[in-house]
Design a protein around this motif. Structure first.
Motif, PDB file in Angstrom:
ATOM      1  N   LEU A 101      12.217 -34.423  21.287  1.00 33.19           N
ATOM      2  CA  LEU A 101      13.479 -33.702  21.202  1.00 33.19           C
ATOM      3  C   LEU A 101      14.571 -34.379  22.030  1.00 33.19           C
ATOM      4  N   SER A 159      15.548 -37.805  20.352  1.00 31.37           N
ATOM      5  CA  SER A 159      16.345 -37.646  19.137  1.00 31.37           C
ATOM      6  C   SER A 159      17.755 -37.137  19.459  1.00 31.37           C
ATOM      7  N   THR A 160      17.866 -36.276  20.450  1.00 29.44           N
ATOM      8  CA  THR A 160      19.187 -35.799  20.852  1.00 29.44           C
ATOM      9  C   THR A 160      20.023 -36.933  21.438  1.00 29.44           C
ATOM     10  N   TYR A 161      19.397 -37.775  22.251  1.00 30.69           N
ATOM     11  CA  TYR A 161      20.106 -38.919  22.827  1.00 30.69           C
ATOM     12  C   TYR A 161      20.583 -39.870  21.734  1.00 30.69           C
ATOM     13  N   LYS A 171      21.148 -39.125  18.603  1.00 33.37           N
ATOM     14  CA  LYS A 171      22.199 -38.455  17.837  1.00 33.37           C
ATOM     15  C   LYS A 171      23.535 -38.531  18.569  1.00 33.37           C
TER      16      LYS A 171
END
Length: 59
Positions: free
Chosen positions: A48, A51-53, A55
């Protein structure tokens, strides 16, 4: 910027691990199952955070 994100991720994982430990103690989960739950939660949180980084980096 990368250093700040890594610092935040480590802090976030520490908080999540603390909450997982409290859950294991409250629910009286056996020691054999605790390691599996910690591993699963840590892997999911790492995915998580990564993937946030990515994005944020590419938008």
């Amino acid at each position: 910027m990368l250093f700040v994100v890594i610092l935040f991720a480590l802090f976030f994982l520490f908080v999540i691990n603390s909450m997982t430990d409290a859950l294991c103690l409250k629910r009286e989960i056996p020691t054999e199952k605790q390691s599996k739950s910690f591993r699963t939660i840590n892997i999911l949180m790492t995915i998580l955070l990564t993937s946030t980084y990515v994005k944020i980096l590419f938008t």
